[in-house]
Design a protein around this motif. Structure first.
Motif, PDB file in Angstrom:
ATOM      1  N   TYR A   5       4.243  12.131  10.002  1.00  0.00           N
ATOM      2  CA  TYR A   5       3.763  10.864   9.451  1.00  0.00           C
ATOM      3  C   TYR A   5       3.449   9.914  10.598  1.00  0.00           C
ATOM      4  N   ILE A   6       2.246   9.367  10.575  1.00  0.00           N
ATOM      5  CA  ILE A   6       1.848   8.339  11.535  1.00  0.00           C
ATOM      6  C   ILE A   6       1.619   7.054  10.742  1.00  0.00           C
ATOM      7  N   PRO A   7       2.502   6.044  10.914  1.00  0.00           N
ATOM      8  CA  PRO A   7       2.319   4.780  10.190  1.00  0.00           C
ATOM      9  C   PRO A   7       1.031   4.069  10.624  1.00  0.00           C
ATOM     10  N   SER A   8       0.544   3.208   9.771  1.00  0.00           N
ATOM     11  CA  SER A   8      -0.655   2.437  10.069  1.00  0.00           C
ATOM     12  C   SER A   8      -0.428   1.543  11.288  1.00  0.00           C
ATOM     13  N   PRO A   9      -1.456   1.348  12.107  1.00  0.00           N
ATOM     14  CA  PRO A   9      -1.339   0.395  13.212  1.00  0.00           C
ATOM     15  C   PRO A   9      -1.361  -1.065  12.732  1.00  0.00           C
ATOM     16  N   GLN A  10      -1.758  -1.277  11.473  1.00  0.00           N
ATOM     17  CA  GLN A  10      -1.776  -2.634  10.926  1.00  0.00           C
ATOM     18  C   GLN A  10      -0.382  -2.967  10.399  1.00  0.00           C
ATOM     19  N   ASP A  11       0.205  -4.035  10.924  1.00  0.00           N
ATOM     20  CA  ASP A  11       1.573  -4.405  10.567  1.00  0.00           C
ATOM     21  C   ASP A  11       1.771  -4.532   9.064  1.00  0.00           C
ATOM     22  N   TRP A  12       0.886  -5.274   8.388  1.00  0.00           N
ATOM     23  CA  TRP A  12       1.100  -5.532   6.961  1.00  0.00           C
ATOM     24  C   TRP A  12       1.039  -4.246   6.139  1.00  0.00           C
ATOM     25  N   VAL A  13       0.182  -3.311   6.543  1.00  0.00           N
ATOM     26  CA  VAL A  13       0.080  -2.038   5.823  1.00  0.00           C
ATOM     27  C   VAL A  13       1.354  -1.229   6.041  1.00  0.00           C
ATOM     28  N   ARG A  14       1.758  -1.090   7.297  1.00  0.00           N
ATOM     29  CA  ARG A  14       2.961  -0.331   7.629  1.00  0.00           C
ATOM     30  C   ARG A  14       4.180  -0.897   6.907  1.00  0.00           C
ATOM     31  N   GLU A  15       4.327  -2.229   6.944  1.00  0.00           N
ATOM     32  CA  GLU A  15       5.477  -2.876   6.311  1.00  0.00           C
ATOM     33  C   GLU A  15       5.461  -2.700   4.795  1.00  0.00           C
ATOM     34  N   GLN A  16       4.283  -2.817   4.188  1.00  0.00           N
ATOM     35  CA  GLN A  16       4.213  -2.658   2.741  1.00  0.00           C
ATOM     36  C   GLN A  16       4.590  -1.234   2.335  1.00  0.00           C
ATOM     37  N   VAL A  17       4.071  -0.238   3.043  1.00  0.00           N
ATOM     38  CA  VAL A  17       4.400   1.153   2.726  1.00  0.00           C
ATOM     39  C   VAL A  17       5.901   1.379   2.880  1.00  0.00           C
ATOM     40  N   GLU A  18       6.485   0.876   3.963  1.00  0.00           N
ATOM     41  CA  GLU A  18       7.919   1.053   4.192  1.00  0.00           C
ATOM     42  C   GLU A  18       8.747   0.429   3.072  1.00  0.00           C
ATOM     43  N   GLN A  19       8.405  -0.797   2.674  1.00  0.00           N
ATOM     44  CA  GLN A  19       9.151  -1.483   1.612  1.00  0.00           C
ATOM     45  C   GLN A  19       8.966  -0.795   0.261  1.00  0.00           C
ATOM     46  N   TYR A  20       7.741  -0.396  -0.034  1.00  0.00           N
ATOM     47  CA  TYR A  20       7.421   0.265  -1.301  1.00  0.00           C
ATOM     48  C   TYR A  20       8.248   1.544  -1.428  1.00  0.00           C
ATOM     49  N   GLU A  21       8.230   2.354  -0.377  1.00  0.00           N
ATOM     50  CA  GLU A  21       8.936   3.632  -0.438  1.00  0.00           C
ATOM     51  C   GLU A  21      10.450   3.472  -0.359  1.00  0.00           C
ATOM     52  N   ALA A  22      10.937   2.561   0.482  1.00  0.00           N
ATOM     53  CA  ALA A  22      12.386   2.360   0.615  1.00  0.00           C
ATOM     54  C   ALA A  22      13.004   1.882  -0.697  1.00  0.00           C
ATOM     55  N   SER A  23      12.220   1.170  -1.493  1.00  0.00           N
ATOM     56  CA  SER A  23      12.720   0.643  -2.771  1.00  0.00           C
ATOM     57  C   SER A  23      12.436   1.596  -3.933  1.00  0.00           C
TER      58      SER A  23
END
Length: 145
Positions: A5-23
């Motif tokens: 998995y390579i997270p997005s270089p865009q902070d808001w995209v990476r953070e949203q994916v992380e929060q969405y999946e972690a929850s």
């Protein structure tokens, strides 16, 4: 999905994916402050073979999802468009549901018009985005695998 998995270089995209999946799909489920729902589309990078994850507007057509490559009306397609063209197997996470799906780019003009209208109803700025750019914004349909 295979590949690292390579997270997005865009902070808001990476953070949203992380929060969405972690929850488990109970948080970060809307496009920023819009209040409009998003899904997470997991796909395979067309150059790297790595797993990529992209939040996209939640646009439903029955059991299918309509994926719109608008990137705000920018002059170029988002990278994920090329990923889907090369590797049509994806996973769509809609809240707590994760579904394997197969995408296809919509070429038929009547089908595209119908799906575009559904997309604009779900997210009205798409119409403005199309007016901002000279490219025809790509529309995909994700169907159950």
């Amino acid at each position: 999905m295979s590949g690292d998995y390579i997270p997005s270089p865009q902070d808001w995209v990476r953070e949203q994916v992380e929060q969405y999946e972690a929850s488990n799909g109970t948080q970060a489920t809307t496009l920023r402050e819009s209040g409009l729902p998003v899904v997470i589309v997991t796909n395979v990078g067309n150059k790297t073979g790595a797993t990529r994850k992209t939040p996209l507007m939640r646009v439903k057509d029955g059991s299918n999802y309509v994926l719109v490559g608008s990137v705000g009306g920018a002059p170029k397609n988002p990278v994920w468009v090329y990923n889907l063209r090369a590797n049509p197997q994806v996973e769509v996470r809609d809240g707590q549901d994760v579904m394997p799906m197969r995408v296809r780019e919509v070429a038929d003009s009547a089908e595209r018009s119908r799906l575009w209208a559904i997309a604009v109803q779900a997210y009205p700025p798409y119409e403005e985005y199309q007016q901002r750019t000279t490219r025809k914004i790509p529309v995909f349909v994700a169907e159950p695998a």
